[in-house]
Structure formats: structure tokens, C-alpha cells
Scaffold this motif. Structure first.
Motif, PDB file in Angstrom:
ATOM      1  N   GLN A 171       0.835  -1.206   0.000  1.00 55.41           N
ATOM      2  CA  GLN A 171       0.000   0.000   0.000  1.00 55.41           C
ATOM      3  C   GLN A 171       0.869   1.255   0.000  1.00 55.41           C
ATOM      4  OE1 GLN A 171      -3.407   0.114   2.509  1.00 55.41           O
ATOM      5  NE2 GLN A 171      -3.811  -2.087   2.328  1.00 55.41           N
ATOM      6  N   GLU A 229      -4.466   7.834   4.233  1.00 53.25           N
ATOM      7  CA  GLU A 229      -3.983   6.691   3.460  1.00 53.25           C
ATOM      8  C   GLU A 229      -5.222   5.919   3.042  1.00 53.25           C
ATOM      9  OE1 GLU A 229      -3.496   2.914   4.401  1.00 53.25           O
ATOM     10  OE2 GLU A 229      -5.420   3.473   5.236  1.00 53.25           O
ATOM     11  N   TRP A 230      -5.114   5.131   1.967  1.00 52.20           N
ATOM     12  CA  TRP A 230      -6.216   4.262   1.577  1.00 52.20           C
ATOM     13  C   TRP A 230      -5.619   2.927   1.163  1.00 52.20           C
ATOM     14  CZ3 TRP A 230     -10.759   3.206   2.842  1.00 52.20           C
ATOM     15  CH2 TRP A 230     -11.670   2.541   2.002  1.00 52.20           C
ATOM     16  N   VAL A 231      -5.359   2.712  -0.110  1.00 50.82           N
ATOM     17  CA  VAL A 231      -4.749   1.439  -0.493  1.00 50.82           C
ATOM     18  C   VAL A 231      -3.570   1.710  -1.437  1.00 50.82           C
ATOM     19  CG1 VAL A 231      -5.138  -0.891  -1.400  1.00 50.82           C
ATOM     20  CG2 VAL A 231      -6.992   0.268  -0.189  1.00 50.82           C
ATOM     21  N   HIS A 253       3.633   1.396   5.968  1.00 51.62           N
ATOM     22  CA  HIS A 253       2.831   0.859   7.076  1.00 51.62           C
ATOM     23  C   HIS A 253       2.031  -0.389   6.716  1.00 51.62           C
ATOM     24  CE1 HIS A 253      -0.028   3.029   4.741  1.00 51.62           C
ATOM     25  NE2 HIS A 253      -1.037   2.740   5.532  1.00 51.62           N
TER      26      HIS A 253
END
Ligand code: CA
Length: 370
Positions: A171, A229-231, A253
Motif C-alpha cells: 500500500q 492513506e487508503w490502499v 505501514h
């Protein structure tokens, strides 16, 4: 088994395979004559299971992957096993799937183990650790390094039986409205970042904010949050973050978050051996397929994102090294609090240390020169 018997068995099996391949001419076994020719695995017995997901309807890759899984199961079982997929809120809310499967109100669910770290912190290791294993390393740990067994041991306490259900792939670090040039730029920053990453960032001055997926874009647009954040490009581009935040950071992360296809233990135990094997095989297929689909979609989406007005950055070294230090203290704390966490982390970290020597020698060397 002597050699002669072995050859005899092999030729029988070979014959069965040949027969199977002749029959598989029916790509759609709905018409009556094809039905008569299909192999009946569980004679006369039709099993129906209810599976709920944490994703909205038609959610790309992760949600559509579950639909693919259910279709494969139906085909492989000659229609004797049907898994009905319910998306978010159709049957239960997104994050109620664990509890409702645990109590047997539904038979199975598709979600991510890191969502359940509040139930047992060890599940945050199962789900994936910052600076941790890549998807290929994770799958290797799961199938051959004892990861899946440890996961099953923990889920047993909740009357659940987990199978691999995909991987989000590596990610990205997220979208920021302002450039992060140093540690102090993180101070007071409001960011949507869940999981262990959120815990680490919170120790670095970030104010982690939890928001449901449907509210993130508006919050970022209006400045209620400064970053999210998302993907990865494949799904981020669909959220439209590139329209409201200019800086897109590389990841740290979530290095390959695990997704799950988990079953109520009683529902699972009641299945025939054939149906269990079919589900397992289809789960391994969707697990691989999702990684391949993310790879494909990310490449295309990244190309589009690069042609828009965004800047792709990596966090400064001081941010990364501080995040590693903070992660170690989070891990020490969780290890001392929860024996399950300690046990899973021991297995995970030992495997990572060993396998990364090979990853560095092989993949990293190629990436550096190609
Ligand atoms: Ca994420």
C-alpha cells in the motif's frame, strides 16, 4: 506401494483426468444434457452457505474477488455447494461480520484480520506489520512457515476457521495536502490512518482519525483531515484523492495486508471433505488472483495519476527511522501484554529475518539493475 501398483493407480487417475477434461467441454452446465454429464460430488445433497463481506457492492478487486470465489466454488462442486455473498449492510454491518460468524448467524465472512486487533492484538500481526513482509513472503509464511496454523489456533477461540482470502498488495503511504519535509511537519497533522501504522504515527505527533470510507474524500476536501492513506493507485484513483491532495507518498505501514475467508467452525466442520477441498482450492486461487489483479490495475492507475498534477514523494529518512523505533516500542508493549501477540510476532519476525535474506539477494538485486 510397489512400482507396479503405483503405475496402475497413476493410469487410473490419468484416465479419470482424461474423462474429466472431455466432460469439461460444458462451460455453462445449466442446460439439461450438460447437467446429466456433470460429476456429482455430493450425490443429491445441496449445501447453501451465507457469506457476508465488509465491502460495498461491486467493490473493485476485493469485493469482486469474493464473487469470483463463490462462482468457482459453485462450478467446482457441480452446483452442490452454493455460497451466497452478502455485501456490506445487506445482512450485517461491515465490521459485525466477525461476531455474527463467530456465533453462527452467518456461515462465513470476507474481511481483513487487522480489523479485529481490538479482540486480540495478535491479529494485527496476522494482518500485516509496518516494514513487514511483502505479499509473496506473507503467503510463504502462511502456507509453509506456520502462519496459517497460528492464525487457526487463535481463531479457534472465537469458533472460527480462517482461510486465505487475498492480499491488498503493497500500500501507498497516503495523500497529503502539504509536503512532509521533516518530522516536525507531522506534528498536529490530522490523518486517517488505522492499524499499527496509526499507532506508530500517533507517537510521532500525528492525530489519527478513524473515518468510514464514504466520508474520507469530503473530510480531505474540506480540510477536516490533512491527509489520508487508503490502499494503492488502483483503488485510490477511484476515491478521487488526487483532486484534493497533491502529495502522494510511498508506503511503509502496510506492506501486503492479508484478507481472509473465514468460516464459522461448526459450518466448516459439517462440510464434506470434497467441499472443504473445493473451498480451500478456490480460496488459494482468489488469494493469488487478487494480487495479480492489484498488480495489473495499479500499473494502469499509476500511469493515469502521473499525468495529473500530483507529486510522488517518499518520507524523509528521519520520519522512517523514527517510525521504526516507535514500532519496536509498540511491539514490545503488545508482546508483554498478550502471549498470543508474542507467539505470533516471534514466528513472523523470525520468518521475515530469514526470508528477506533471499528476497534481498534475488528480487532486490534485480530491481536495482533492471
Ligand atoms: Ca490502508
Amino acid at each position: 506401494v510397489n512400482k507396479r501398483d503405483f503405475l496402475k493407480t497413476a493410469s487410473v487417475v490419468g484416465g479419470a483426468i482424461l474423462g474429466g477434461s472431455l466432460l469439461s467441454g460444458c462451460s455453462d452446465c445449466d442446460n439439461e444434457s450438460d447437467k446429466n454429464r456433470s460429476v456429482n460430488i455430493n450425490k443429491g445433497k445441496k449445501v447453501k452457505l451465507k457469506l457476508a463481506t465488509s465491502w460495498p457492492s461491486n467493490f473493485p478487486i476485493m469485493g469482486t474477488g469474493v464473487d469470483f470465489f463463490a462462482e468457482q466454488v459453485k462450478k467446482l462442486s457441480g452446483g452442490s455447494l452454493e455460497i451466497k455473498v452478502y455485501t456490506k449492510n445487506q445482512l450485517v454491518p461491515a465490521l459485525a461480520v466477525f461476531d455474527t460468524a463467530s456465533t453462527g448467524q452467518i456461515d462465513a465472512f470476507h474481511s481483513g484480520p487487522y480489523y479485529w486487533k481490538g479482540k486480540n492484538s495478535a491479529l494485527s500481526v496476522i494482518g500485516g506489520v509496518p516494514f513487514g513482509m511483502l505479499p509473496s513472503e506473507t503467503n510463504s509464511w502462511m502456507r509453509f512457515g506456520g502462519g496459517l496454523e497460528l492464525w487457526r489456533e487463535i481463531y479457534d477461540k472465537y469458533n472460527l476457521y480462517p482461510l486465505l482470502g487475498g492480499n491488498t498488495g503493497i500500500q501507498m503511504g497516503g495523500w497529503f495536502k502539504k509536503e512532509i519535509k521533516s518530522l516536525k511537519d507531522l506534528n498536529g497533522l490530522k490523518m486517517r490512518i488505522p492499524g499499527l501504522g496509526g499507532e506508530v504515527f500517533s507517537k510521532m505527533g500525528v492525530n489519527p482519525i478513524l473515518l468510514p470510507a464514504g466520508e474520507i474524500f469530503t473530510a480531505l476536501e474540506r480540510g477536516t483531515i490533512d491527509a489520508t492513506e487508503w490502499v494503492s493507485p488502483a483503488l485510490d484513483i477511484k476515491m478521487g484523492f488526487q483532486k484534493v491532495a497533491q502529495y502522494y507518498y510511498t508506503g511503509w505501514h502496510e506492506t501486503g495486508s492479508v484478507l481472509e475467508l473465514s468460516f464459522n467452525k461448526n459450518s466448516w466442520n459439517k462440510l464434506s471433505n470434497e467441499h472443504k477441498a473445493i473451498i480451500e482450492t478456490a480460496s488459494f486461487e482468489v488469494n493469488t488472483r487478487m494480487t495479480e489483479e492489484f498488480q495489473f490495475e495499479n500499473g494502469q492507475a499509476l500511469e493515469k495519476l502521473k499525468s495529473s498534477n500530483i507529486k510522488i514523494k517518499s518520507f524523509p529518512d528521519e520520519v522512517i527511522s523514527r517510525a521504526k523505533t516507535e514500532l519496536n516500542s509498540v511491539i514490545d508493549k503488545l508482546s508483554s501484554e498478550n502471549p498470543d501477540f508474542e507467539k505470533v510476532w516471534k514466528s513472523y519476525s523470525k520468518f521475515l529475518e530469514q526470508t528477506s535474506q533471499w528476497t534481498n539477494l534475488s528480487a532486490k538485486s534485480i530491481l536495482n539493475i533492471r
